[in-house]
Design a protein around this motif. Structure first.
Motif, PDB file in Angstrom:
ATOM      1  N   ASP A 117       6.942   6.082 -11.290  1.00 14.02           N
ATOM      2  CA  ASP A 117       7.562   7.341 -10.845  1.00 14.02           C
ATOM      3  C   ASP A 117       8.301   8.028 -11.993  1.00 14.02           C
ATOM      4  O   ASP A 117       8.203   9.254 -12.163  1.00 14.02           O
ATOM      5  CB  ASP A 117       8.536   7.088  -9.695  1.00 14.02           C
ATOM      6  N   ALA A 118       9.043   7.247 -12.785  1.00 18.33           N
ATOM      7  CA  ALA A 118       9.793   7.817 -13.913  1.00 18.33           C
ATOM      8  C   ALA A 118       8.841   8.385 -14.963  1.00 18.33           C
ATOM      9  O   ALA A 118       9.099   9.457 -15.522  1.00 18.33           O
ATOM     10  CB  ALA A 118      10.695   6.749 -14.535  1.00 18.33           C
ATOM     11  N   GLN A 157       0.837  -1.209   0.000  1.00 17.13           N
ATOM     12  CA  GLN A 157       0.000   0.000   0.000  1.00 17.13           C
ATOM     13  C   GLN A 157       0.869   1.256   0.000  1.00 17.13           C
ATOM     14  O   GLN A 157       0.589   2.225  -0.717  1.00 17.13           O
ATOM     15  CB  GLN A 157      -0.918   0.018   1.219  1.00 17.13           C
ATOM     16  N   ILE A 158       1.895   1.269   0.830  1.00 15.57           N
ATOM     17  CA  ILE A 158       2.784   2.441   0.910  1.00 15.57           C
ATOM     18  C   ILE A 158       3.475   2.670  -0.427  1.00 15.57           C
ATOM     19  O   ILE A 158       3.525   3.797  -0.933  1.00 15.57           O
ATOM     20  CB  ILE A 158       3.812   2.263   2.047  1.00 15.57           C
ATOM     21  N   VAL A 159       4.006   1.610  -1.023  1.00 13.06           N
ATOM     22  CA  VAL A 159       4.717   1.753  -2.297  1.00 13.06           C
ATOM     23  C   VAL A 159       3.751   2.193  -3.391  1.00 13.06           C
ATOM     24  O   VAL A 159       4.081   3.049  -4.223  1.00 13.06           O
ATOM     25  CB  VAL A 159       5.430   0.431  -2.661  1.00 13.06           C
ATOM     26  N   ARG A 187       9.609   9.724   0.270  1.00 12.69           N
ATOM     27  CA  ARG A 187       8.206  10.164   0.165  1.00 12.69           C
ATOM     28  C   ARG A 187       7.276   9.360   1.079  1.00 12.69           C
ATOM     29  O   ARG A 187       6.124   9.709   1.235  1.00 12.69           O
ATOM     30  CB  ARG A 187       7.727  10.019  -1.278  1.00 12.69           C
ATOM     31  N   TRP A 188       7.760   8.289   1.650  1.00 10.32           N
ATOM     32  CA  TRP A 188       6.933   7.444   2.506  1.00 10.32           C
ATOM     33  C   TRP A 188       6.633   8.174   3.818  1.00 10.32           C
ATOM     34  O   TRP A 188       7.396   9.045   4.245  1.00 10.32           O
ATOM     35  CB  TRP A 188       7.643   6.128   2.813  1.00 10.32           C
ATOM     36  N   PRO A 189       5.534   7.826   4.476  1.00  5.68           N
ATOM     37  CA  PRO A 189       5.220   8.474   5.769  1.00  5.68           C
ATOM     38  C   PRO A 189       6.337   8.235   6.788  1.00  5.68           C
ATOM     39  O   PRO A 189       6.865   7.125   6.902  1.00  5.68           O
ATOM     40  CB  PRO A 189       3.926   7.780   6.226  1.00  5.68           C
TER      41      PRO A 189
END
Length: 143
Positions: A50-51, A8-10, A19-21
């Motif tokens: 992301d790219a 979920q985070i990724v 950028r992760w919490p």
């Protein structure tokens, strides 16, 4: 850290751990080190997205577009146009007129019934006008 939460985070924040919490960053990095194969697959997918997002460049709005947007925005200091004020006045007058007309019609109807001759009184047989809850005067016990 569970595998579901790591994914979920990724998926939400991308492959870059910065950028992760902050509260979950250390635990997610520890999980990724412990489960290198699964984490690398998820991070590679996210890195591609992301790219792609980083390569997308939007052209800033032109000065003409900025001016059109600003001119179209409502201005609280701008006074209402006279035509708009006239329409508002006429709508208020129409509501008042309808109310006045209803009052006149009601007064006319009441005066019509009050000024006509009274009809002769109607005599009612009280035995059928009462209910058994109010104490009927008729005796039905023999039937």
């Amino acid at each position: 850290m569970t595998p579901e939460r790591f994914h979920q985070i990724v998926a939400a924040y991308g492959a870059d751990a910065r950028r992760w919490p902050e509260r979950e960053r250390e635990a997610a990095q520890a999980w990724a080190r412990a489960h290198r194969g699964e984490a690398d697959a998820a991070l590679d997918d996210a890195a591609g997205l992301d790219a792609w997002l980083a390569a997308s460049q939007l052209e800033p709005p032109s000065l003409e577009l900025q001016c059109r947007v600003i001119d179209a925005a409502p201005d609280e200091n701008r006074r209402r146009r006279p035509a708009a004020r006239r329409r508002l006045w006429w709508s208020g007058a129409a509501v008042a007129g309808v109310g006045l007309l209803g009052g006149v019609a009601g007064a006319f109807a009441v005066s019509f019934f009050v000024l006509t001759e009274n009809p002769p009184p109607i005599v009612h047989d009280s035995s059928y006008l009462t209910s058994s809850f109010g104490g009927s005067t008729a005796d039905w016990s023999g039937e």
